[in-house]
Design an enzyme around this catalytic site. Structure first.
Site, PDB file in Angstrom:
ATOM      1  N   GLU A   1       0.843  -1.184   0.000  1.00 51.58           N
ATOM      2  CA  GLU A   1       0.000   0.000   0.000  1.00 51.58           C
ATOM      3  C   GLU A   1       0.885   1.243   0.000  1.00 51.58           C
ATOM      4  O   GLU A   1       1.867   1.293   0.746  1.00 51.58           O
ATOM      5  CB  GLU A   1      -0.845  -0.069   1.272  1.00 51.58           C
ATOM      6  CG  GLU A   1      -1.640   1.134   1.599  1.00 51.58           C
ATOM      7  CD  GLU A   1      -2.104   1.110   3.067  1.00 51.58           C
ATOM      8  OE1 GLU A   1      -2.672   2.100   3.491  1.00 51.58           O
ATOM      9  OE2 GLU A   1      -1.876   0.099   3.769  1.00 51.58           O
TER      10      GLU A   1
ATOM     11  N   ASP B   1      14.431  -2.491  14.141  1.00 56.40           N
ATOM     12  CA  ASP B   1      15.307  -1.498  13.482  1.00 56.40           C
ATOM     13  C   ASP B   1      14.627  -0.125  13.556  1.00 56.40           C
ATOM     14  O   ASP B   1      14.460   0.565  12.551  1.00 56.40           O
ATOM     15  CB  ASP B   1      15.538  -1.912  12.021  1.00 56.40           C
ATOM     16  CG  ASP B   1      16.681  -1.128  11.358  1.00 56.40           C
ATOM     17  OD1 ASP B   1      17.441  -0.453  12.076  1.00 56.40           O
ATOM     18  OD2 ASP B   1      16.797  -1.191  10.120  1.00 56.40           O
TER      19      ASP B   1
HETATM   20  P1  ADP Z   1      14.964   0.665   2.405  1.00 53.34           P
HETATM   21  O1  ADP Z   1      14.578  -0.764   2.596  1.00 53.34           O
HETATM   22  O2  ADP Z   1      15.749   0.885   1.157  1.00 53.34           O
HETATM   23  O3  ADP Z   1      15.614   1.270   3.626  1.00 53.34           O
HETATM   24  P2  ADP Z   1      12.462   1.974   3.123  1.00 53.34           P
HETATM   25  O4  ADP Z   1      11.521   0.862   3.467  1.00 53.34           O
HETATM   26  O5  ADP Z   1      13.078   2.704   4.261  1.00 53.34           O
HETATM   27  O6  ADP Z   1      13.602   1.455   2.123  1.00 53.34           O
HETATM   28  O7  ADP Z   1      11.689   2.961   2.155  1.00 53.34           O
HETATM   29  C1  ADP Z   1      12.343   4.050   1.522  1.00 53.34           C
HETATM   30  C2  ADP Z   1      11.514   5.317   1.685  1.00 53.34           C
HETATM   31  O8  ADP Z   1      10.278   5.147   1.001  1.00 53.34           O
HETATM   32  C3  ADP Z   1      11.143   5.583   3.140  1.00 53.34           C
HETATM   33  O9  ADP Z   1      12.070   6.445   3.738  1.00 53.34           O
HETATM   34  C4  ADP Z   1       9.790   6.234   3.040  1.00 53.34           C
HETATM   35  O10 ADP Z   1       9.929   7.642   2.883  1.00 53.34           O
HETATM   36  C5  ADP Z   1       9.213   5.695   1.752  1.00 53.34           C
HETATM   37  N1  ADP Z   1       8.221   4.612   1.976  1.00 53.34           N
HETATM   38  C6  ADP Z   1       8.426   3.421   2.592  1.00 53.34           C
HETATM   39  N2  ADP Z   1       7.309   2.672   2.584  1.00 53.34           N
HETATM   40  C7  ADP Z   1       6.377   3.416   1.942  1.00 53.34           C
HETATM   41  C8  ADP Z   1       5.008   3.205   1.598  1.00 53.34           C
HETATM   42  N3  ADP Z   1       4.387   2.057   1.898  1.00 53.34           N
HETATM   43  N4  ADP Z   1       4.349   4.214   0.956  1.00 53.34           N
HETATM   44  C9  ADP Z   1       4.973   5.357   0.617  1.00 53.34           C
HETATM   45  N5  ADP Z   1       6.267   5.620   0.892  1.00 53.34           N
HETATM   46  C10 ADP Z   1       6.961   4.660   1.549  1.00 53.34           C
END
Ligand code: ADP
Length: 306
Positions: free
Chosen positions: A101, A212
């Protein structure tokens, strides 16, 4: 995963299964802020907006594990997470992917951090929604990833053994193999692990932890309240989440007040906190190199001289 344990064979197959035959990507926009993966907003032909994380196809395990963690957190029904839609690989695009989502970020409610602290406490109090082997409540039902390195989750009967065998020992071994640790560092690390029961205590009850919980791993949803993202979840001691939240400067004071009011920490937390940091700092050392060696050494010296 919420979408079942299915691993899709292509992005198209996943989109068709979740959004109906013919659903396809109309637009891809890069999202910045992650550490390890490529992140995109996909706008679909159905009008839906979804979040796609991808990495090299050999790293499918990053996403099956992340999906398991998000689903476990969602299963506690205490704190929000983005809904996992699909996990798979796509040979044509040479990628493994996680589809979820898309969180449309809103403005934080005035009580955002109080609510976050209370919800995290509720997650820590909840019965973890996982079937663990009898008598071995600490760990997870699969290994997962911390940063971009493996995190062992072999179930264990007590927290202190789990933290030694599945958290500190693999990191110390890898740092040693990489040549980062001097003989004295290694001896200190070995002494800390041998005497870990002098420093750590067992929790009141095993708790599902995010694993984390730094400032980059929560978001504010459209309703102004918190969502947890990017977990390295397992069942452990809840103090690890508080320690991680404090490692790079800490969240708002309101978060800690609300958490403490809802579920007071056991006495002596501040004396244990550096050991939880030690795990994360060793992982940073193994990921990024010697700029983290000073932090590792400071923590080892503190316990070696205790
Ligand atoms: P990584 O695994 O590379 O660390 P993240 O899960 O932290 O990646 O996601 C990268 C960025 O994307 C996050 O800092 C956040 O701003 C954005 N993000 C993460 N999940 C979602 C989501 N479900 N919807 C919109 N933006 C998201």
């Amino acid at each position: 995963m919420s979408g079942g344990e299915k691993v899709y064979g292509s992005l198209k197959e996943a989109l068709n299964a979740v959004f109906g035959e013919g659903a396809e990507v109309r637009e891809r926009r890069a999202i910045h802020g992650g550490d390890c993966n490529d992140a995109r907003l996909l706008v679909l032909s159905t009008g839906e907006r979804v979040f796609l994380k991808s990495n090299n196809s050999k790293n499918l395990c990053f996403f099956t594990a992340e999906a398991r963690g998000l689903d476990a957190i969602a299963g506690t029904e205490t704190i929000a997470t983005p809904k996992v839609l699909a996990v798979g690989t796509d040979a044509a695009q040479g990628m493994a992917f996680l589809l979820m989502e898309f969180v449309e970020e809103g403005r934080r409610r005035a009580d955002f951090f109080e609510d976050f602290g209370r919800n995290l406490a509720a997650m820590h109090k909840a019965q973890p929604p996982l079937q663990m082997p009898a008598g071995k409540p600490f760990g997870f039902d699969e290994d997962n990833i911390i940063g971009f390195r493996p995190q062992c989750n072999t179930p264990q009967s007590d927290w202190i053994s789990f933290f030694r065998d599945c958290r500190l020992a693999p990191q110390v071994r890898d740092a040693q193999a990489a040549g980062y640790l001097s003989k004295e560092d290694y001896q200190q690390a070995d002494a800390v692990m041998t005497h870990l029961d002098r420093y750590l205590i067992e929790p009141e009850q095993p708790a599902l932890v995010h694993g984390d919980l730094w400032g980059g791993n929560y978001m504010c949803g459209g309703d102004g309240s918190v969502l947890l993202i990017d977990p390295a979840a397992y069942i452990g001691h809840r103090e690890v989440d508080l320690a991680m939240s404090q490692m790079f400067g800490g969240f708002s004071a309101a978060f800690y007040r609300a958490y403490q009011e809802a579920y007071p920490l056991q006495p002596g937390y501040e004396d244990r906190r550096p050991l939880y940091d030690l795990y994360q700092m060793l992982n940073h050392l193994n990921q990024f190199g010697t700029s983290y060696l000073g932090s590792v050494r400071r923590i080892l010296a503190r316990y070696a001289s205790a």
